[in-house]
Design a protein around this motif. Structure first.
Motif, PDB file in Angstrom:
ATOM      1  N   TYR A 112      59.973  67.257  81.790  1.00  0.00           N
ATOM      2  CA  TYR A 112      60.491  66.896  83.115  1.00  0.00           C
ATOM      3  C   TYR A 112      59.682  67.577  84.219  1.00  0.00           C
ATOM      4  CZ  TYR A 112      64.780  65.354  80.691  1.00  0.00           C
ATOM      5  OH  TYR A 112      65.683  64.732  79.884  1.00  0.00           O
ATOM      6  N   GLU A 120      61.194  68.067  75.369  1.00  0.00           N
ATOM      7  CA  GLU A 120      61.652  66.993  76.259  1.00  0.00           C
ATOM      8  C   GLU A 120      62.041  67.574  77.618  1.00  0.00           C
ATOM      9  OE1 GLU A 120      62.611  63.202  77.586  1.00  0.00           O
ATOM     10  OE2 GLU A 120      61.545  63.779  75.776  1.00  0.00           O
ATOM     11  N   TYR A 121      62.761  68.676  77.615  1.00  0.00           N
ATOM     12  CA  TYR A 121      63.156  69.326  78.874  1.00  0.00           C
ATOM     13  C   TYR A 121      61.928  69.751  79.670  1.00  0.00           C
ATOM     14  CZ  TYR A 121      65.071  72.772  82.101  1.00  0.00           C
ATOM     15  OH  TYR A 121      65.395  73.475  83.228  1.00  0.00           O
ATOM     16  N   ASN A 122      60.975  70.394  79.011  1.00  0.00           N
ATOM     17  CA  ASN A 122      59.756  70.845  79.691  1.00  0.00           C
ATOM     18  C   ASN A 122      58.931  69.683  80.228  1.00  0.00           C
ATOM     19  OD1 ASN A 122      60.248  73.596  79.396  1.00  0.00           O
ATOM     20  ND2 ASN A 122      59.316  73.654  77.382  1.00  0.00           N
ATOM     21  N   VAL A 178      70.884  75.278  72.969  1.00  0.00           N
ATOM     22  CA  VAL A 178      70.863  73.822  72.840  1.00  0.00           C
ATOM     23  C   VAL A 178      72.012  73.392  71.935  1.00  0.00           C
ATOM     24  CG1 VAL A 178      69.548  71.825  72.040  1.00  0.00           C
ATOM     25  CG2 VAL A 178      68.367  73.703  73.194  1.00  0.00           C
ATOM     26  N   LEU A 194      71.607  71.469  77.450  1.00  0.00           N
ATOM     27  CA  LEU A 194      70.949  72.774  77.524  1.00  0.00           C
ATOM     28  C   LEU A 194      71.860  73.672  78.352  1.00  0.00           C
ATOM     29  CD1 LEU A 194      68.232  74.136  76.751  1.00  0.00           C
ATOM     30  CD2 LEU A 194      67.407  73.478  79.004  1.00  0.00           C
ATOM     31  N   GLU A 227      70.981  71.142  81.847  1.00  0.00           N
ATOM     32  CA  GLU A 227      70.495  69.758  81.783  1.00  0.00           C
ATOM     33  C   GLU A 227      71.138  69.040  80.611  1.00  0.00           C
ATOM     34  OE1 GLU A 227      68.778  66.786  83.432  1.00  0.00           O
ATOM     35  OE2 GLU A 227      67.924  68.681  84.112  1.00  0.00           O
ATOM     36  N   LYS A 228      71.412  67.758  80.805  1.00  0.00           N
ATOM     37  CA  LYS A 228      71.797  66.885  79.692  1.00  0.00           C
ATOM     38  C   LYS A 228      70.574  66.048  79.357  1.00  0.00           C
ATOM     39  CE  LYS A 228      76.736  66.717  80.377  1.00  0.00           C
ATOM     40  NZ  LYS A 228      77.935  65.878  80.565  1.00  0.00           N
ATOM     41  N   ILE A 229      70.264  65.957  78.071  1.00  0.00           N
ATOM     42  CA  ILE A 229      69.019  65.330  77.619  1.00  0.00           C
ATOM     43  C   ILE A 229      69.327  64.290  76.566  1.00  0.00           C
ATOM     44  CG2 ILE A 229      66.812  65.771  76.456  1.00  0.00           C
ATOM     45  CD1 ILE A 229      67.032  68.676  77.611  1.00  0.00           C
ATOM     46  N   VAL A 261      64.020  69.265  71.636  1.00  0.00           N
ATOM     47  CA  VAL A 261      64.813  69.215  72.864  1.00  0.00           C
ATOM     48  C   VAL A 261      64.123  70.000  73.980  1.00  0.00           C
ATOM     49  CG1 VAL A 261      67.028  69.821  73.918  1.00  0.00           C
ATOM     50  CG2 VAL A 261      66.965  68.859  71.608  1.00  0.00           C
ATOM     51  N   LEU A 262      63.609  71.182  73.660  1.00  0.00           N
ATOM     52  CA  LEU A 262      62.913  71.971  74.684  1.00  0.00           C
ATOM     53  C   LEU A 262      61.651  71.278  75.184  1.00  0.00           C
ATOM     54  CD1 LEU A 262      63.276  75.688  73.549  1.00  0.00           C
ATOM     55  CD2 LEU A 262      64.574  74.427  75.257  1.00  0.00           C
TER      56      LEU A 262
END
Length: 80
Positions: A76, A72-74, A45, A33, A22-24, A69-70
């Protein structure tokens, strides 16, 4: 759907491939990621920094930045 792959050289000069999971974007910062297929469950990351029009990946070593960052990813996958 095809996988987007990036490759790096390790400390011994060997080519190591990673899948872009993923790009965040967080505020003004861009992150990516990455995961290796043979290391199931592990993720890396990197901050994306553009220099002279070329994207460079800088490893995120700061625990707080990594967690941000994690999270933000979670988010989703959070149910609304």
């Amino acid at each position: 759907m095809s996988k987007e792959i990036v490759a790096f050289s390790d400390e011994d000069g060997n080519k190591v491939e990673f899948e872009i999971v993923e790009k965040i974007n967080i505020e003004e910062e861009k992150y990516v990621l990455l995961a290796r297929e043979e290391e199931e469950g592990d993720a890396y990351v990197y901050k994306i920094v553009e220099e002279d029009g070329v994207e460079q990946y800088i490893a995120v070593n700061d625990d707080d930045e990594f967690e941000k960052v994690l999270e933000e990813y979670n988010s989703y996958f959070d149910e609304e």
